[in-house]
Design a protein around this motif. Structure first.
Motif, short mmCIF file in Angstrom:
data_model
loop_
_atom_site.label_atom_id
_atom_site.label_comp_id
_atom_site.label_asym_id
_atom_site.label_seq_id
_atom_site.Cartn_x
_atom_site.Cartn_y
_atom_site.Cartn_z
N ASP A 1 -48.33 46.92 -9.23
CA ASP A 1 -46.93 46.43 -9.92
C ASP A 1 -46.87 46.88 -11.17
OD1 ASP A 1 -44.70 44.71 -9.80
OD2 ASP A 1 -45.73 43.37 -11.13
N LEU A 2 -47.87 46.66 -12.01
CA LEU A 2 -47.75 47.19 -13.55
C LEU A 2 -47.69 48.60 -13.52
CD1 LEU A 2 -50.79 45.28 -14.95
CD2 LEU A 2 -48.19 44.88 -15.22
N GLU B 1 -44.01 49.33 -12.96
CA GLU B 1 -43.08 48.69 -13.91
C GLU B 1 -43.23 50.08 -15.00
OE1 GLU B 1 -41.25 46.25 -14.38
OE2 GLU B 1 -41.57 45.61 -12.57
N VAL C 1 -43.57 46.78 -22.04
CA VAL C 1 -43.57 46.88 -20.45
C VAL C 1 -44.64 46.20 -19.81
CG1 VAL C 1 -43.44 48.43 -18.27
CG2 VAL C 1 -42.25 49.20 -20.62
#
Length: 62
Positions: free
Chosen positions: A22-23, A26, A47
């Motif tokens: 997920d990171l 992003e 972020v």
């Protein structure tokens, strides 16, 4: 005669890996939207929603 194993539904999830994915996503979205060649360390911290003040200087052991 060959043996074919039956399909089993797997329910094991690696929650740490899912968070990392997920990171990473992003960061990829932020990089794609950026007009710069690279994201600045401050933008990366933004972020990832982390406070960058505790970073060690480059070359210093953590």
């Amino acid at each position: 005669m060959s043996y074919v194993a039956g399909h089993r539904r797997t329910t094991v999830q690696d929650h740490v890996a899912l968070v990392e994915i997920d990171l990473t996503g992003e960061l990829m979205i932020a990089a794609a939207a950026s007009s710069e060649d690279r994201l600045s360390p401050d933008r990366i911290d933004e972020v990832l929603d982390v406070d960058g003040d505790g970073r060690e200087p480059p070359g210093e052991p953590v």
